[in-house]
Write an enzyme that holds these catalytic residues in place. Structure first.
Site, short mmCIF file in Angstrom:
data_model
loop_
_atom_site.label_atom_id
_atom_site.label_comp_id
_atom_site.label_asym_id
_atom_site.label_seq_id
_atom_site.Cartn_x
_atom_site.Cartn_y
_atom_site.Cartn_z
N ASP A 287 51.31 43.63 43.93
CA ASP A 287 50.76 44.38 42.80
C ASP A 287 50.82 45.87 43.17
O ASP A 287 51.15 46.25 44.31
CB ASP A 287 49.33 43.92 42.48
CG ASP A 287 48.94 44.28 41.04
OD1 ASP A 287 49.63 45.11 40.42
OD2 ASP A 287 47.94 43.73 40.52
C1 NOJ Z 1 48.39 46.41 38.16
C2 NOJ Z 1 48.01 45.12 37.52
O1 NOJ Z 1 47.06 44.46 38.32
C3 NOJ Z 1 49.17 44.17 37.27
O2 NOJ Z 1 48.72 43.12 36.47
C4 NOJ Z 1 50.32 44.88 36.63
O3 NOJ Z 1 51.37 43.97 36.42
C5 NOJ Z 1 50.74 46.03 37.54
N1 NOJ Z 1 49.64 46.95 37.70
C6 NOJ Z 1 51.95 46.78 37.02
O4 NOJ Z 1 51.61 47.60 35.99
#
Ligand code: NOJ
Length: 756
Positions: A287
């Site tokens: 993430d």
């Molecule tokens: C953080 C989020 O937790 C995740 O769900 C998302 O896909 C990513 N950022 C990318 O934007």
């Protein structure tokens, strides 16, 4: 056996062998291609493939990726996200395949969560449709639209089981149940990938957030999680596993720690469980900045966290650039073995190969498709259908459907609102294309037909406004709160019926949007109290992203319709349901508490050694609130009513190799057609470990005309009685079981049987 049958068997055997041979040859060809390519790659270029850069705009954190164009030319970027449209994608892909030394194409990812440009209800809303076919169609349509916009990878589905509505991200998932969550996981993967990621109108799914992110302590986003393995296996892991088994091409690690080790560096999670036990052979991406965040977690310095992540089985580094900044040097100094980089690099290259990008790096770029497939009529119709089917009628004292001949006042800050209809994570959705309730009313009934008043701002709380309003999208009215209320009360006085449209702003739920108080904002409650005093009947329409605590509203409103954040066609869908053109059929997939103190509250809990008793003091209960939720899991009303007959079992003893059938007659006892979701639950009464008081094991959705009866039957086999025991073996245990069938998890018919 006749000739035809023999021929068919031989034919299918032969084609299976041919298929397996072809797959093996294809794989061998891919391996050779990648071997050759990797021989030419420098360490820097290999590590470059592990770099996922954000290019475009920032959504969930600071943009750390600078000079991405230059990096692409140097082969230091493997994939980008937040860039879409055929033109923009073409530009970056050209840099990679014409200007970098080895011309390796990029992957293009994006947060397509509930639609790309056509927006469907938030995932929690979609789940309350309990309509797997519908959910699959929305995923497929989202994938088609995203791929028409140059993308080949979506960061969805989010499969985090969640039992704490304080956590804003419950809006992105399918609620609290592992069985339903797993069924939804499968169809979403199938919808996005269409069983073939190489198709130009399919996209790769990304299972997230692996794992257990939904169990963040106290519902505070990014917080610690901690749970027993037995709970993990039985209650939290099933949806991720189902998605992996359905062939999801990629997995995203979660921000949280598991057993004290952040998921991104957790070898047990990624290597042992995901790859070894579940056989996942795709790509693992972190993430947003999760490798860097491991330093804050306190498990090492920048080099150590890179080592932890890579050796644990992480392939791609989203945004932090820790891999490209550290790994090449670590190879030189012997701090990391190149074989780990090779492994990860190979997985990235394999993914690109499987997508067909080496054959044609521009295969997802087609401006014509973008013109015809984005926001087209079919997708807009699906957006409305999904919004209608997601709505949950929580209460109705015969006020709904509304009679259009009555004088109706539509009151509330969300009546004329377009911006909030899309909800959080509405990707590339353009709120200006969404319909507000007022727009739909005026379109269907003409401009002067109903009365309108704003009544209040969405929130008055200045502190919260500051936090959620960094884009300046939540505005406050020039009138004072009292002026707004007075105006609304006056408008209401002239009406027979009030429809109050209240809830949350789109950014009061979602990521980084935890709330410790999940009631309606205080100023909205004030408006409701003032409206209540008029003595007119009130239907409350809710637009929001999480279960709210609605005790007062349940006590005082005549009807409550939960419509979540419904998406692009919000207004049209809500108006159809309010006036009975469509009949609500949604059922909750997360329990609604009476107050925040009951959280976590979920239907599939364990019994205690001191089960609740009204009369016994020393039994499990609160002094100030009941144990029962306000609205249980599986609950939702219709404009008609259903009654359930007794359960008929074809036997009461089930052999392990056998099958038992449970039948129940469901009758539409109301005056119009309606759709009912018939739910099957079981309880394993005695186990080597304690078992939940109820577990969903199946459901069927049926439509019944007024007065019609249908018999619904469920097959019960040993398979659905299995669970993970203390040694984490997936087993069934002979003994007594209860079986329940009903229209929600509380109101059920009951039968008993024995597993021999
Ligand atoms: C953080 C989020 O937790 C995740 O769900 C998302 O896909 C990513 N950022 C990318 O934007």
């Amino acid at each position: 056996m006749n000739k035809k049958a023999t021929f068919l068997i031989l034919f299918s055997l032969f084609s299976t062998i041919l298929f397996a041979q072809k797959a093996a040859t294809d794989e061998a060809t891919m391996d050779r291609f990648i071997d050759d390519l990797m021989k030419k790659m420098t360490v820097e270029e290999k590590v470059g493939q592990l770099n996922l850069a954000a290019v475009g705009f920032d959504v969930t954190g600071p943009i750390l990726n600078k000079g991405v164009d230059e990096k692409i030319k140097k082969g230091l970027v493997g994939a980008v996200f937040n860039t879409f449209t055929p033109d923009a994608v073409q530009k970056l892909q050209e840099l990679a395949v014409t200007q970098s030394r080895l011309k390796i194409p990029l992957l293009f990812g994006y947060d397509v969560i509930h639609g790309h440009k056509t927006i469907y209800p938030i995932p929690l809303g979609l789940s309350t449709s309990w309509n797997l076919d519908l959910i699959e169609r929305t995923a497929r349509a989202a994938g088609e639209e995203a791929s028409a916009d140059g993308l080949n990878w979506v960061f969805s589905p989010m499969l985090d089981i969640a039992r704490d509505p304080r956590w804003g991200r419950v809006s992105e998932g399918s609620g609290e149940d592992p069985y339903l969550g797993s069924e939804i996981a499968k169809v979403m993967v199938r919808g996005y990938q269409q069983d073939d990621i190489a198709k130009t109108n399919s996209v790769m799914a990304c299972v997230k957030h692996f794992a257990l992110y939904g169990a963040s302590e106290a519902g505070r986003d990014y917080n610690t999680t901690d749970m027993s393995k037995i709970r993990m296996y039985n209650e939290y892991l099933p949806p991720y596993k189902a998605a992996v088994e359905a062939g999801a091409a990629t997995v995203m690690t979660s921000f949280n720690e598991i057993d004290g080790i952040p998921a991104t560096g957790n070898k047990w999670l990624l290597e042992d469980l995901l790859r070894r036990d579940w056989g996942f052979n795709g790509l693992v991406v972190t993430d947003y900045t999760a490798i860097m965040e491991m330093v804050h977690h306190g498990v090492g310095n920048s080099e150590q966290v890179c080592e932890l992540a890579l050796e644990a089985g992480t392939d791609m580094d989203m945004v932090s650039e820790y891999f490209i900044n550290n790994l090449p040097e670590m190879v030189k100094t012997g701090k990391i073995n190149i074989q780990f980089i090779d492994k990860a690099c190979r997985r990235v290259l394999e993914t690109k190969y499987k997508l067909g990008l080496f054959e044609n790096p521009y295969r997802y770029i087609d401006a014509k498709r973008a013109e015809t497939e984005i926001l087209n009529d079919a997708k807009l119709a699906l957006s409305k259908e999904a919004a209608v089917k997601s709505m949950v009628l929580l209460k109705n004292n015969n006020l709904l459907p509304l009679n259009a001949d009555k004088k109706i006042a539509f009151i509330g800050p969300l009546v004329a609102d377009q911006r909030n209809m899309l909800g959080n994570w509405s990707g590339a959705g353009n709120w200006k294309k969404s319909t507000s309730i007022q727009m739909a009313l005026e379109q269907q009934f003409g401009a002067g037909k109903f009365l309108y008043a704003k009544g209040c701002n969405l929130i008055e709380d200045k502190e919260m406004l500051k936090k959620i309003n960094n884009g300046g999208v939540v505005s406050r009215d020039k009138k004072t709160p009292q002026e707004l209320i007075d105006e609304a009360v006056q408008t209401a006085q002239g009406a027979d019926v009030i429809v109050a449209v209240l809830g949350e702003t789109f950014n009061m739920s979602g990521e980084a949007a935890s709330r410790s108080d999940i009631e309606l904002p205080e100023n909205q409650q004030e408006l409701l109290r003032a409206l209540k005093k008029t003595g007119k009947p009130i239907a409350l329409v809710l637009i929001n992203g999480r279960p709210l605590a609605l005790q007062w509203e349940d006590d005082n409103m005549d009807a409550i319709l939960e419509s979540w954040f419904p998406g692009t066609k919000a207004g049209d869908a809500i108006v159809d349901v309010l006036f009975g053109k469509a009949i609500p059929s949604g059922k909750l997939t997360m329990t609604f508490p009476r107050n925040v103190g009951q959280i976590p509250i979920y239907y599939n809990h364990k019994n205690t050694g001191r089960p609740f008793s009204e009369t016994q003091k020393y039994t499990t209960k609160y002094l100030d609130v009941s144990n029962e939720p306000l609205y249980p899991f599986g609950y939702g009303l219709s404009y008609t009513t259903f009654s359930y007959g007794d359960i008929a079992l074809d036997k009461t003893n089930l052999k392990k190799s056998g099958k038992m059938t449970a039948k129940v007659a469901v009758t539409n006892t109301g005056k119009q057609e309606g759709t009912e979701t018939v739910q099957l639950y079981i309880r394993d009464l005695v186990g080597t470990v304690t078992r939940p008081v109820k577990e969903l094991k199946g459901f069927r959705q049926i439509s019944l005309k007024a007065g019609e009866t249908q018999t619904v039957s469920f097959d019960i086999t040993e398979e659905i009685l299995k669970f993970y025991n203390i040694d984490l073996e997936y087993v069934s245990e002979p003994g007594d079981f209860k079986l329940f069938i009903g229209g929600n998890s509380r109101d059920v018919k009951e039968a008993t049987f024995i597993l021999e």
